[in-house]
Design a protein around this motif. Structure first.
Motif, PDB file in Angstrom:
ATOM      1  N   ILE A 189       8.207   2.084 -16.327  1.00  0.00           N
ATOM      2  CA  ILE A 189       8.916   1.863 -15.065  1.00  0.00           C
ATOM      3  C   ILE A 189       8.064   0.975 -14.168  1.00  0.00           C
ATOM      4  O   ILE A 189       6.849   1.152 -14.066  1.00  0.00           O
ATOM      5  N   VAL A 190       8.709  -0.001 -13.533  1.00  0.00           N
ATOM      6  CA  VAL A 190       8.043  -0.895 -12.596  1.00  0.00           C
ATOM      7  C   VAL A 190       8.670  -0.706 -11.213  1.00  0.00           C
ATOM      8  O   VAL A 190       9.895  -0.767 -11.076  1.00  0.00           O
ATOM      9  N   LYS A 191       7.841  -0.472 -10.219  1.00  0.00           N
ATOM     10  CA  LYS A 191       8.300  -0.344  -8.837  1.00  0.00           C
ATOM     11  C   LYS A 191       7.691  -1.474  -8.015  1.00  0.00           C
ATOM     12  O   LYS A 191       6.504  -1.777  -8.165  1.00  0.00           O
ATOM     13  N   THR A 192       8.488  -2.068  -7.139  1.00  0.00           N
ATOM     14  CA  THR A 192       7.998  -3.150  -6.293  1.00  0.00           C
ATOM     15  C   THR A 192       8.325  -2.841  -4.838  1.00  0.00           C
ATOM     16  O   THR A 192       9.266  -2.093  -4.538  1.00  0.00           O
ATOM     17  N   GLY A 193       7.558  -3.411  -3.932  1.00  0.00           N
ATOM     18  CA  GLY A 193       7.813  -3.197  -2.523  1.00  0.00           C
ATOM     19  C   GLY A 193       6.942  -4.074  -1.649  1.00  0.00           C
ATOM     20  O   GLY A 193       6.118  -4.860  -2.138  1.00  0.00           O
ATOM     21  N   THR A 194       7.121  -3.945  -0.353  1.00  0.00           N
ATOM     22  CA  THR A 194       6.376  -4.722   0.641  1.00  0.00           C
ATOM     23  C   THR A 194       5.923  -3.796   1.762  1.00  0.00           C
ATOM     24  O   THR A 194       6.674  -2.920   2.177  1.00  0.00           O
ATOM     25  N   ASN A 219       5.972  10.836 -14.735  1.00  0.00           N
ATOM     26  CA  ASN A 219       4.720  11.350 -15.290  1.00  0.00           C
ATOM     27  C   ASN A 219       3.485  10.839 -14.561  1.00  0.00           C
ATOM     28  O   ASN A 219       2.699  11.625 -14.043  1.00  0.00           O
ATOM     29  N   LYS A 220       3.328   9.518 -14.499  1.00  0.00           N
ATOM     30  CA  LYS A 220       2.081   8.974 -13.977  1.00  0.00           C
ATOM     31  C   LYS A 220       2.268   7.527 -13.553  1.00  0.00           C
ATOM     32  O   LYS A 220       3.036   6.780 -14.151  1.00  0.00           O
ATOM     33  N   CYS A 221       1.558   7.134 -12.494  1.00  0.00           N
ATOM     34  CA  CYS A 221       1.452   5.726 -12.112  1.00  0.00           C
ATOM     35  C   CYS A 221       0.210   5.158 -12.788  1.00  0.00           C
ATOM     36  O   CYS A 221      -0.904   5.641 -12.573  1.00  0.00           O
ATOM     37  N   LEU A 222       0.387   4.147 -13.632  1.00  0.00           N
ATOM     38  CA  LEU A 222      -0.721   3.605 -14.407  1.00  0.00           C
ATOM     39  C   LEU A 222      -1.551   2.617 -13.614  1.00  0.00           C
ATOM     40  O   LEU A 222      -2.785   2.603 -13.720  1.00  0.00           O
ATOM     41  N   SER A 223      -0.898   1.760 -12.824  1.00  0.00           N
ATOM     42  CA  SER A 223      -1.638   0.746 -12.071  1.00  0.00           C
ATOM     43  C   SER A 223      -0.805   0.229 -10.910  1.00  0.00           C
ATOM     44  O   SER A 223       0.425   0.309 -10.932  1.00  0.00           O
ATOM     45  N   VAL A 224      -1.509  -0.299  -9.898  1.00  0.00           N
ATOM     46  CA  VAL A 224      -0.869  -0.937  -8.757  1.00  0.00           C
ATOM     47  C   VAL A 224      -1.573  -2.264  -8.507  1.00  0.00           C
ATOM     48  O   VAL A 224      -2.808  -2.328  -8.485  1.00  0.00           O
ATOM     49  N   THR A 225      -0.801  -3.312  -8.319  1.00  0.00           N
ATOM     50  CA  THR A 225      -1.338  -4.626  -7.983  1.00  0.00           C
ATOM     51  C   THR A 225      -0.767  -5.052  -6.644  1.00  0.00           C
ATOM     52  O   THR A 225       0.444  -4.956  -6.426  1.00  0.00           O
ATOM     53  N   ALA A 226      -1.631  -5.496  -5.728  1.00  0.00           N
ATOM     54  CA  ALA A 226      -1.200  -5.900  -4.391  1.00  0.00           C
ATOM     55  C   ALA A 226      -1.579  -7.355  -4.133  1.00  0.00           C
ATOM     56  O   ALA A 226      -2.702  -7.776  -4.426  1.00  0.00           O
ATOM     57  N   ASN A 227      -0.644  -8.111  -3.576  1.00  0.00           N
ATOM     58  CA  ASN A 227      -0.878  -9.506  -3.208  1.00  0.00           C
ATOM     59  C   ASN A 227      -0.719  -9.649  -1.703  1.00  0.00           C
ATOM     60  O   ASN A 227       0.336  -9.292  -1.152  1.00  0.00           O
ATOM     61  N   ASN A 249       3.435   9.692  -7.039  1.00  0.00           N
ATOM     62  CA  ASN A 249       4.366   9.576  -5.920  1.00  0.00           C
ATOM     63  C   ASN A 249       3.874   8.712  -4.770  1.00  0.00           C
ATOM     64  O   ASN A 249       4.594   8.501  -3.800  1.00  0.00           O
ATOM     65  N   ARG A 250       2.632   8.195  -4.866  1.00  0.00           N
ATOM     66  CA  ARG A 250       2.112   7.448  -3.726  1.00  0.00           C
ATOM     67  C   ARG A 250       0.854   6.678  -4.116  1.00  0.00           C
ATOM     68  O   ARG A 250       0.263   6.916  -5.160  1.00  0.00           O
ATOM     69  N   PHE A 251       0.455   5.761  -3.206  1.00  0.00           N
ATOM     70  CA  PHE A 251      -0.857   5.126  -3.313  1.00  0.00           C
ATOM     71  C   PHE A 251      -1.299   4.705  -1.921  1.00  0.00           C
ATOM     72  O   PHE A 251      -0.492   4.586  -0.996  1.00  0.00           O
ATOM     73  N   ARG A 252      -2.592   4.478  -1.766  1.00  0.00           N
ATOM     74  CA  ARG A 252      -3.118   3.963  -0.505  1.00  0.00           C
ATOM     75  C   ARG A 252      -4.054   2.813  -0.797  1.00  0.00           C
ATOM     76  O   ARG A 252      -4.974   2.928  -1.615  1.00  0.00           O
ATOM     77  N   ALA A 253      -3.799   1.697  -0.134  1.00  0.00           N
ATOM     78  CA  ALA A 253      -4.611   0.498  -0.316  1.00  0.00           C
ATOM     79  C   ALA A 253      -5.672   0.410   0.773  1.00  0.00           C
ATOM     80  O   ALA A 253      -5.510   0.955   1.870  1.00  0.00           O
ATOM     81  N   LEU A 254      -6.745  -0.316   0.467  1.00  0.00           N
ATOM     82  CA  LEU A 254      -7.817  -0.517   1.435  1.00  0.00           C
ATOM     83  C   LEU A 254      -8.478  -1.865   1.210  1.00  0.00           C
ATOM     84  O   LEU A 254      -8.357  -2.468   0.150  1.00  0.00           O
ATOM     85  N   ILE A 255      -9.166  -2.320   2.245  1.00  0.00           N
ATOM     86  CA  ILE A 255      -9.990  -3.527   2.144  1.00  0.00           C
ATOM     87  C   ILE A 255     -11.433  -3.081   2.321  1.00  0.00           C
ATOM     88  O   ILE A 255     -11.820  -2.649   3.412  1.00  0.00           O
ATOM     89  N   PRO A 256     -12.245  -3.131   1.268  1.00  0.00           N
ATOM     90  CA  PRO A 256     -13.617  -2.630   1.358  1.00  0.00           C
ATOM     91  C   PRO A 256     -14.468  -3.438   2.331  1.00  0.00           C
ATOM     92  O   PRO A 256     -14.283  -4.646   2.513  1.00  0.00           O
ATOM     93  N   TRP A 262      -6.507  -4.670  11.774  1.00  0.00           N
ATOM     94  CA  TRP A 262      -5.610  -5.795  11.977  1.00  0.00           C
ATOM     95  C   TRP A 262      -4.198  -5.376  11.579  1.00  0.00           C
ATOM     96  O   TRP A 262      -3.990  -4.290  11.044  1.00  0.00           O
ATOM     97  N   VAL A 263      -3.232  -6.251  11.841  1.00  0.00           N
ATOM     98  CA  VAL A 263      -1.909  -6.100  11.243  1.00  0.00           C
ATOM     99  C   VAL A 263      -1.933  -6.855   9.919  1.00  0.00           C
ATOM    100  O   VAL A 263      -2.123  -8.070   9.889  1.00  0.00           O
ATOM    101  N   ARG A 264      -1.795  -6.156   8.820  1.00  0.00           N
ATOM    102  CA  ARG A 264      -1.894  -6.732   7.479  1.00  0.00           C
ATOM    103  C   ARG A 264      -0.582  -6.524   6.730  1.00  0.00           C
ATOM    104  O   ARG A 264       0.268  -5.734   7.133  1.00  0.00           O
ATOM    105  N   GLY A 265      -0.466  -7.212   5.615  1.00  0.00           N
ATOM    106  CA  GLY A 265       0.706  -7.033   4.782  1.00  0.00           C
ATOM    107  C   GLY A 265       0.425  -7.388   3.340  1.00  0.00           C
ATOM    108  O   GLY A 265      -0.477  -8.177   3.041  1.00  0.00           O
ATOM    109  N   PHE A 266       1.175  -6.786   2.441  1.00  0.00           N
ATOM    110  CA  PHE A 266       1.062  -7.152   1.031  1.00  0.00           C
ATOM    111  C   PHE A 266       2.360  -6.780   0.299  1.00  0.00           C
ATOM    112  O   PHE A 266       3.124  -5.938   0.749  1.00  0.00           O
ATOM    113  N   THR A 267       2.591  -7.471  -0.807  1.00  0.00           N
ATOM    114  CA  THR A 267       3.619  -7.046  -1.756  1.00  0.00           C
ATOM    115  C   THR A 267       2.903  -6.320  -2.891  1.00  0.00           C
ATOM    116  O   THR A 267       1.731  -6.571  -3.158  1.00  0.00           O
ATOM    117  N   TYR A 268       3.596  -5.400  -3.545  1.00  0.00           N
ATOM    118  CA  TYR A 268       2.929  -4.652  -4.625  1.00  0.00           C
ATOM    119  C   TYR A 268       3.847  -4.489  -5.822  1.00  0.00           C
ATOM    120  O   TYR A 268       5.077  -4.545  -5.726  1.00  0.00           O
TER     121      TYR A 268
END
Length: 273
Positions: A189-194, A219-227, A249-256, A262-268
């Motif tokens: 399964i592939v999920k996309t969003g912004t 069952n499980k989320c294998l990977s998430v890619t954010a642009n 059911n979820r993920f949280r992104a960060l910038i190390p 800031w106000v940021r955005g990404f597609t995933y």
């Protein structure tokens, strides 16, 4: 002295395991005989409503409004309610009050919603006090944030649109951007969003709000890619976008190693099964 109770529709529970619908179709004046301010100090009174049933020994079948008075004290405490009563408001009555126009009244009735609906919460105090089952939905009246119960805790329902610049008190507008789910062969399964959101800084990193999938992976989320996105009002992330949480059911992104919000955005793109 008395109180005017505006029209409302409420759900009460006078006799377990059932619930009752109480409808007040106009302003009701609640002024019990002899109700007055204390002679000294102050007290906390609670205004309430409850259903009544003659078959359970009540005086009638009509709903009842009432006031439970607390004890007058320099540090007054809130009194307990009668069985089956629903709290509508809290009044702090001082010895100097001669009319309820000078009484401090706090609207405290809890909101509800139909099954599957989003429950309004006035503030963080009400949010912390409500611990429903996972999957329950709510939204904060004071800041517009939409919430979902995940893993026994509240998480923001995102994507949500924000406006603002670095250092501003950007607040979510509560606009949810729909996500897409594509079922691939062999159960992948592939999920996309912004996501467009104001970030927060903690532990030397810049964190996005939690993204909660509309429908979890079975069952499980294998990977998430954010642009990263760019363009007003977004400040493009110049560093790599990482993740500190990736679940079904979820993920949280960060910038190390980023120390400014800031106000940021990404597609995933999220892949799982």
């Amino acid at each position: 002295m008395g109180y005017n109770i505006a029209e409302f529709v409420a759900v009460t529970s006078r006799s377990l395991p059932g619930v009752e619908l109480v409808a007040n179709d106009g302003t009701f004046e609640l002024a019990p005989p002899g109700y007055a301010a204390p002679s000294a100090n102050s007290r906390i009174d609670v205004i309430w409503v409850r259903s009544r049933f003659a078959e359970f020994g009540d005086a009638s079948d009509a709903p009842e409004f009432g006031i439970t008075k607390g004890a007058a004290s320099p540090t007054p405490a809130k009194p307990s309610l009668p069985a089956g009563a629903l709290e509508l408001a809290v009044a702090e009555v001082k010895a100097t009050d001669t009319t309820t126009q000078t009484v401090i009244i706090t609207q405290s009735v809890r909101y509800t919603a139909m099954a599957g609906g989003s429950v309004p919460l006035r503030n963080r105090m009400e949010q912390d006090a409500w611990a429903p089952a996972d999957g329950s939905l709510a939204h904060r009246i004071d800041n517009g944030i939409h919430l979902v119960r995940v893993g026994g805790a509240w998480a923001e329902r995102v994507p949500a649109a924000h406006q603002g610049r670095r250092g501003s008190a950007a607040q979510p507008a509560g606009i949810e951007i729909p996500t897409d789910t594509v079922q691939l062969p062999q159960g992948v399964i592939v999920k996309t969003g912004t996501l467009v959101a104001g970030t927060t800084v903690s532990f030397g990193n810049e964190y996005f709000p939690v993204v909660v999938f509309d429908t979890p992976f079975p069952n499980k989320c294998l990977s998430v890619t954010a642009n990263p996105l760019t363009g007003d009002p977004i400040t493009k992330a110049t560093g790599a976008i990482g993740f500190d949480t990736v679940a079904a059911n979820r993920f949280r992104a960060l910038i190390p190693e980023s120390s400014n919000p800031w106000v940021r955005g990404f597609t995933y793109i999220a892949v799982g099964y």
